[in-house]
Design a protein around this motif. Sequence first.
Motif, PDB file in Angstrom:
ATOM      1  N   TRP A 137      14.917  59.981   7.277  1.00  7.39           N
ATOM      2  CA  TRP A 137      14.427  59.049   8.304  1.00  7.39           C
ATOM      3  C   TRP A 137      14.394  57.627   7.740  1.00  7.39           C
ATOM      4  N   ILE A 138      14.711  56.673   8.584  1.00  8.75           N
ATOM      5  CA  ILE A 138      14.737  55.261   8.176  1.00  8.75           C
ATOM      6  C   ILE A 138      13.853  54.455   9.118  1.00  8.75           C
ATOM      7  N   ASP A 139      12.855  53.781   8.558  1.00  4.49           N
ATOM      8  CA  ASP A 139      12.085  52.796   9.325  1.00  4.49           C
ATOM      9  C   ASP A 139      12.799  51.451   9.144  1.00  4.49           C
ATOM     10  N   TRP A 140      13.693  51.152  10.066  1.00  3.78           N
ATOM     11  CA  TRP A 140      14.533  49.968   9.906  1.00  3.78           C
ATOM     12  C   TRP A 140      13.732  48.674   9.948  1.00  3.78           C
ATOM     13  N   VAL A 141      12.682  48.618  10.750  1.00  5.60           N
ATOM     14  CA  VAL A 141      11.865  47.399  10.800  1.00  5.60           C
ATOM     15  C   VAL A 141      11.204  47.161   9.447  1.00  5.60           C
ATOM     16  N   GLU A 142      10.754  48.251   8.810  1.00  6.76           N
ATOM     17  CA  GLU A 142      10.162  48.110   7.480  1.00  6.76           C
ATOM     18  C   GLU A 142      11.207  47.641   6.475  1.00  6.76           C
ATOM     19  N   GLU A 143      12.417  48.165   6.591  1.00  2.00           N
ATOM     20  CA  GLU A 143      13.480  47.754   5.670  1.00  2.00           C
ATOM     21  C   GLU A 143      13.853  46.287   5.881  1.00  2.00           C
ATOM     22  N   LEU A 179      18.324  57.743  11.470  1.00  3.04           N
ATOM     23  CA  LEU A 179      18.666  58.796  10.513  1.00  3.04           C
ATOM     24  C   LEU A 179      19.898  58.402   9.719  1.00  3.04           C
ATOM     25  N   GLY A 180      19.861  58.696   8.413  1.00  2.00           N
ATOM     26  CA  GLY A 180      21.021  58.431   7.574  1.00  2.00           C
ATOM     27  C   GLY A 180      20.611  57.842   6.242  1.00  2.00           C
ATOM     28  N   ASP A 181      21.570  57.291   5.547  1.00  2.00           N
ATOM     29  CA  ASP A 181      21.331  56.632   4.265  1.00  2.00           C
ATOM     30  C   ASP A 181      21.478  55.134   4.453  1.00  2.00           C
ATOM     31  N   ALA A 182      20.383  54.401   4.265  1.00  2.00           N
ATOM     32  CA  ALA A 182      20.435  52.946   4.418  1.00  2.00           C
ATOM     33  C   ALA A 182      21.148  52.289   3.246  1.00  2.00           C
ATOM     34  N   TYR A 183      21.054  52.922   2.040  1.00  2.00           N
ATOM     35  CA  TYR A 183      21.633  52.322   0.835  1.00  2.00           C
ATOM     36  C   TYR A 183      22.426  53.391   0.080  1.00  2.00           C
ATOM     37  N   ASP A 184      23.382  52.934  -0.707  1.00  2.00           N
ATOM     38  CA  ASP A 184      24.102  53.870  -1.572  1.00  2.00           C
ATOM     39  C   ASP A 184      23.331  54.056  -2.871  1.00  2.00           C
ATOM     40  N   GLU A 185      23.917  54.811  -3.790  1.00  2.00           N
ATOM     41  CA  GLU A 185      23.218  55.121  -5.045  1.00  2.00           C
ATOM     42  C   GLU A 185      22.958  53.886  -5.897  1.00  2.00           C
ATOM     43  N   ASN A 186      23.676  52.793  -5.640  1.00  2.00           N
ATOM     44  CA  ASN A 186      23.477  51.554  -6.398  1.00  2.00           C
ATOM     45  C   ASN A 186      22.558  50.568  -5.690  1.00  2.00           C
ATOM     46  N   GLY A 187      22.007  50.994  -4.582  1.00  2.00           N
ATOM     47  CA  GLY A 187      21.087  50.124  -3.846  1.00  2.00           C
ATOM     48  C   GLY A 187      21.773  49.156  -2.911  1.00  2.00           C
ATOM     49  N   ASN A 188      23.054  49.331  -2.680  1.00  2.00           N
ATOM     50  CA  ASN A 188      23.781  48.452  -1.770  1.00  2.00           C
ATOM     51  C   ASN A 188      23.654  48.952  -0.333  1.00  2.00           C
ATOM     52  N   ILE A 189      23.598  48.017   0.611  1.00  2.00           N
ATOM     53  CA  ILE A 189      23.492  48.373   2.023  1.00  2.00           C
ATOM     54  C   ILE A 189      24.774  49.051   2.483  1.00  2.00           C
ATOM     55  N   ILE A 190      24.623  50.186   3.176  1.00  2.00           N
ATOM     56  CA  ILE A 190      25.767  50.892   3.747  1.00  2.00           C
ATOM     57  C   ILE A 190      25.960  50.381   5.167  1.00  2.00           C
ATOM     58  N   HIS A 191      27.114  49.786   5.441  1.00  2.00           N
ATOM     59  CA  HIS A 191      27.339  49.191   6.753  1.00  2.00           C
ATOM     60  C   HIS A 191      27.364  50.248   7.859  1.00  2.00           C
ATOM     61  N   GLU A 192      28.223  51.253   7.738  1.00  2.00           N
ATOM     62  CA  GLU A 192      28.246  52.356   8.705  1.00  2.00           C
ATOM     63  C   GLU A 192      27.501  53.536   8.064  1.00  2.00           C
ATOM     64  N   TYR A 193      26.219  53.623   8.321  1.00  2.00           N
ATOM     65  CA  TYR A 193      25.358  54.590   7.637  1.00  2.00           C
ATOM     66  C   TYR A 193      25.371  55.965   8.299  1.00  2.00           C
ATOM     67  N   ALA A 194      25.896  56.036   9.516  1.00  2.00           N
ATOM     68  CA  ALA A 194      26.130  57.295  10.226  1.00  2.00           C
ATOM     69  C   ALA A 194      27.319  57.052  11.149  1.00  2.00           C
ATOM     70  N   THR A 195      27.845  58.114  11.695  1.00  2.00           N
ATOM     71  CA  THR A 195      29.045  57.972  12.520  1.00  2.00           C
ATOM     72  C   THR A 195      28.810  57.000  13.672  1.00  2.00           C
ATOM     73  N   ASN A 196      29.577  55.897  13.682  1.00  2.21           N
ATOM     74  CA  ASN A 196      29.496  54.848  14.721  1.00  2.21           C
ATOM     75  C   ASN A 196      28.109  54.202  14.807  1.00  2.21           C
ATOM     76  N   GLU A 197      27.359  54.295  13.734  1.00  2.00           N
ATOM     77  CA  GLU A 197      26.054  53.629  13.669  1.00  2.00           C
ATOM     78  C   GLU A 197      26.119  52.593  12.550  1.00  2.00           C
ATOM     79  N   PHE A 198      25.867  51.325  12.902  1.00  3.65           N
ATOM     80  CA  PHE A 198      26.049  50.246  11.952  1.00  3.65           C
ATOM     81  C   PHE A 198      24.701  49.614  11.601  1.00  3.65           C
ATOM     82  N   SER A 199      24.535  49.345  10.347  1.00  2.00           N
ATOM     83  CA  SER A 199      23.243  48.913   9.818  1.00  2.00           C
ATOM     84  C   SER A 199      22.770  47.614  10.465  1.00  2.00           C
TER      85      SER A 199
END
Length: 1007
Positions: A300-306, A395-415
């Motif tokens: 789960w991702i609280d995007w407002v918190e992020e 839902l998804g991964d907001a960041y990769d293992e290096n802490g970088n923002i994942i632009h498309e974090y789920a199918t057709n869902e953009f950060s």
Amino acid sequence: MKQVILSLVKRMMFLFMWLFPLCLFAQNITVRGTVTDNNNEPLIGVTVQVQGTATGTITDMDGNFVLPDVPSSGILEISYVGMQRQTVPVDGRTFISVVLAEDTETLDELVVIGYGTVRKRDLTGAVTSVSNQEIVISPTNNVMEALAGKIPGMDIIKSSGRVGEGVDIILRGSRSIYGDNSPLFIIDGIPGSYSQVNPSDIESVDILKDASSTAIYGSAGANGVVIITTKRGKEGKTRVNLDSYFGFSGKPEFFHGMIGDEWVQYQREAYRYQNGQYPADMSTLLPDAGKLEAYNQGKWIDWVEEAAGNTATNHVTNLSITGGNAKTRVYSSISYNRDQGLLKNENQDRYVFRFNVDHELFNWMKTGITSNLSYSDRNNGVNNTFTRSLSAFPLGDAYDENGNIIHEYATNEFSPLGDFIPYQFENNNKNTYIHVTGNVEIVPVAGVSLKTVLSGTLNNGRTGQFWGNQANANRPTYAGSPHASITNNYGRSYTWENILSYNNTFADKHTVGATLVTSWSHSQNEFNMAASSGQQLESWSYWRLMSGTAPHVESGFDQTQKMSYAIRVNYSLLGKYLLTFSNRWDGVSWLSAGHKWDSFPAAAVAWRISDEEFMGSIDWLTNLKLRVGYGVTGNSGGIGAYGSTTNVYAYSSAGISIDGQIVPFTQYTGTYGNPSLGWEKSKNWNLGFDFGFSNRVNGTLDLFQTKTTGLLFRRTMPITDGITGWGAPLSSWENIAETSNRGFELAINSHNIETRDFRWNTDLTFTWSEEKIESLPSGDLIAESLFEGYPIRSLYNYKYLGIWGSDTPAETLEIYGVKPGWIRIETVENDGDGGEHKYSENDRQILGHLNPDYIVGLNNSFQYKDFDFTVFAMARYGQTIESDLIGWYTAKANTSTNQPRGIDYWTESNQSAYFPVPGSGDEQTVMSALRFRDGSFIKIKNITLGYSLPKSVIQKTFFENCRFYVTAYNPFVYVKDKQLRGTDPETNGSDSFPLYKQYVFGININF
């Protein structure tokens, strides 16, 4: 002989040894006494203290005091609120009578008015004055934000928590529909920008509210005048002041998106509404394997918190130096301000330098220079970061293992954090502001002075912007991707004023003053913008515009001039009967020929009733003055430099083809000219009272009424005129429509308790105001929410009544075209149907207005020995707001669009909910009814606790004073409407940058 002398010495020493202790004992005595006023009335609670000691007491109900153990050679200090402090030598006396004189210092304070100053006791207009101490207590670099709730009649709100954002200011209500409603700001005698002034450099702020005070400024006085006076050098030793503080934010007042079980349950209810049953399992809701896997793993991702979880910080350091001699006095300061906003890409560095100098060339001539320079470097965040985060799939991964923002974090869902990705978004503004004023004043004969003032302002700004392929920020409509632009703005203005003043007193009872003014001002503004799209490397940002494949260029220029003449006459008889008359003639370049000039007269009278002989026996009423004023003020703002002329745009290489050849042509754009456009005028009455009780309570009460005619109204022309721009009808500025304002203002200052160690003061401000549109050219303008008989900023929409329940008869549902769980609104009767019909746009009605009915401010300040404590609260009551935040509940069945957390939505088991059933959003036409709520609130704006090092410690250092303080800014807000809780209604329902709490730690040192 020698023996006789020796015997005498021995006897004298023996006698001295016996008498010395008695003398020591005799030096400390008990002193009794009484304290009265000039009318021989006893004063209760007067502080009587032995100078330089902790010995002290207060007088009783009869004004008596008893003070034991007082040195017979000591000195008594007698102090009382509203009375002049006295020091009385004891001189061995055991009974002392003291008569305290009234302290008239408050009434003799100078108040800055247009082109001069006047003693507070001699004021005839409605003027409120604020000292520096009331400004700097708030941790903000915006002086007007610090005054919110402290000025009766002035509504100041901060609608955004964005770094560097200003405030909205309205004084005594809105008068103009499309013209400018902002007050005129005078900085050290010259029109200027308050946002460029460091609050620590301000000596005082004086607010001129009624026409008799503001008419001297003519064309700009209709909306009130705010006069800001900065500090000047003082004769004496050099003094250094250092004030520094650091602040950090609490959580912002903003909705978060649903996560966890709340999100799942909403989606299940939405599915049930549309399909008649709950989904069999989560794969029905999340058919995409990747999304389902994220759900199973609890990602789960609280995007407002992020997005907004960053702690906003504020660091301010102010350093000032002042000093001088009988000939030359200097004040200089430098300030540094570092703001880090809620968003990671939002910050500002700001530097302000001031240098004020006054010099006496001869005893009949003096000169002065006032200069202010500010430089800011600001990176702006994006408004839609908050709303995209609120509505993003959770839902998804907001960041990769290096802490970088994942632009498309789920199918057709953009950060929603796309603007934080390196090289994806830039919005940087650099601004330099320089303001210099020089003056020369000569006094050829006593009572006559001539002052000439020349002022110049330069304001240059550069904005660089870049939008990468992954940026979320809205780019220009013409732009491709990537896109970059650089915009340069250059502003120049000059003002030259000459002020001739005369003051004299005849026969010790007639005081006459006169002021003649000429004023000329000139301003130029220009901009140029170069942009391009299609850059190959996003890391080039906006630095290589030529690398783009689609260039775009814009530029513009405007110029205005203004000339004015003014006269004011003041007359005082015996200091009790006061008269003021003024008139100003203004001419501006932007109105139509033959209508550029107009005059603005005003007059006021005042009677100091408390100075009359028949008031002598009423000792509890220490001040009473009646004021009556009338005046006419003008408004020419808001229409632009060329608003009275027809605007066209020339196309040199595109648009029309003749015989296959592209030929140049022109097209109407903007406004269509009006050859008779003149002044908007406001006629104002003001009735006021100044009062004081027993030198403990002081206050002012004002009633006002204003009628504005010939409004600067931007009227859309009929399409049948054939005057269009690209097929759309043009608008034209006209002097039509009328508005009115009336209200009641009260300000009270009370010295509740004042003893040797403890003081408690209270300041109360109260405002009630009402505004309405008296007439419109063609009746109500529904498309623009303008209605006769209602305020300018009225809200027009559907009136929410609740949610239709499942027990509603089917025939009723059929009549209104609704279903259980849908929004219920108040319908408007149509052709005698009693309001029983299917919902339509005709059911919209006036729901309220944005301006509050009441504004209250309450400040309590306490001081106990070396501690000080201040609490300031304000309230706005009676306004309606359209909450864009509430509007983010869409009731739609779409897993990609999240809903606000904590929403109380309708289900069959929750029939009393406020929000409609999930899944029904696409079917309903009145969802906007949810947004309109009562925006009344009470807010604790400021809590400050300070501690000053005691004198016993300061004397051992090189400091003159050292104070530590902590401040909580905006720590508490109570919202009347429970649907708005979790938000701050001061933003008027904005869904962009939220307001937040701020906690500050600071130190102030005087050297």
